[in-house]
Design an enzyme around this catalytic site. Structure first.
Site, mmCIF file in Angstrom:
data_model
loop_
_atom_site.group_PDB
_atom_site.id
_atom_site.type_symbol
_atom_site.label_atom_id
_atom_site.label_comp_id
_atom_site.label_asym_id
_atom_site.label_seq_id
_atom_site.Cartn_x
_atom_site.Cartn_y
_atom_site.Cartn_z
ATOM 1 N N ARG A 82 -11.386 -48.906 -16.707
ATOM 2 C CA ARG A 82 -12.055 -48.220 -15.601
ATOM 3 C C ARG A 82 -13.447 -48.787 -15.410
ATOM 4 N NH1 ARG A 82 -13.573 -41.885 -14.384
ATOM 5 N NH2 ARG A 82 -15.061 -42.406 -12.765
ATOM 6 N N ARG A 91 -10.843 -45.661 -8.657
ATOM 7 C CA ARG A 91 -10.702 -45.841 -10.101
ATOM 8 C C ARG A 91 -9.232 -45.821 -10.505
ATOM 9 N NH1 ARG A 91 -13.407 -41.753 -8.140
ATOM 10 N NH2 ARG A 91 -12.961 -39.616 -8.684
ATOM 11 N N ASP A 94 -9.058 -41.536 -14.154
ATOM 12 C CA ASP A 94 -10.153 -40.572 -14.248
ATOM 13 C C ASP A 94 -9.629 -39.409 -15.079
ATOM 14 O OD1 ASP A 94 -12.620 -39.359 -13.794
ATOM 15 O OD2 ASP A 94 -11.956 -38.410 -11.935
ATOM 16 N N ASP A 96 -10.889 -35.812 -16.725
ATOM 17 C CA ASP A 96 -11.943 -34.802 -16.767
ATOM 18 C C ASP A 96 -11.471 -33.599 -17.562
ATOM 19 O OD1 ASP A 96 -13.910 -36.063 -15.152
ATOM 20 O OD2 ASP A 96 -12.853 -35.454 -13.339
#
Length: 163
Positions: A82, A91, A94, A96
């Site tokens: 990334r 991207r 990702d 999170d």
């Protein structure tokens, strides 16, 4: 062991393969996947001039504390190549941390619950798939957040799967 919800997103390359690889790497790091959401095709948020994202979420059981889990997720993003060219840009992966049990964390590099999860349909829909009854500290139950969502994002359920 603690439970955490991790959001997954990709809009560069083979997006489904990217999400599946990230899940495998989380498992390799000792996170046991307990639940996988459906996958959604979503419009980009924050910077519109890019391809749509494939988004999902998983619940993991982990011995890692929140900051160590962040280190693992960022390590996976790095291992997968990334590049953070600019905020909300394209991207290949990702990851999170949305929730960690019912804990709140406020550090310079990590805020849990994710500070904008209640404002983003592309996060709420997969989150609701795996954790509809979880409480988001300061905001209420996930299912209620989704039911009360007032935005107009385009989020389309796909027939793709993390399995």
């Amino acid at each position: 062991m603690s439970k955490a919800v991790i959001a997954l997103g990709s809009n560069v390359g083979d997006t489904l393969s990217n999400l599946k690889k990230a899940v495998r790497l989380l498992e390799d790091a000792g996170c046991r996947v307990l639940a996988k959401s459906k996958l959604y095709l979503t419009e980009p948020w924050g910077y519109a001039d890019q391809d749509d994202f494939l988004n999902g979420a998983i619940i993991v059981d982990t011995e890692l504390d929140p900051l160590s889990l962040l280190g693992v997720t960022q390590g996976i993003e790095g291992k997968m190549g990334r590049e953070k060219l600019f905020l909300n840009g394209p991207r290949n992966i990702d990851l999170d941390i949305l929730l960690y049990e019912e804990e709140t964390v406020e550090k310079e590099n990590l805020v849990i619950p994710h500070p904008r999860l209640h404002q983003r349909l592309f996060v709420l829909m997969p989150l609701n798939d795996v954790a509809s009854q979880w409480k988001v500290p300061g905001h209420g139950k996930v299912s209620e957040l989704l039911a009360n969502y007032l935005g107009d994002e385009r989020v389309i359920l796909t027939d793709l799967s993390l399995d």
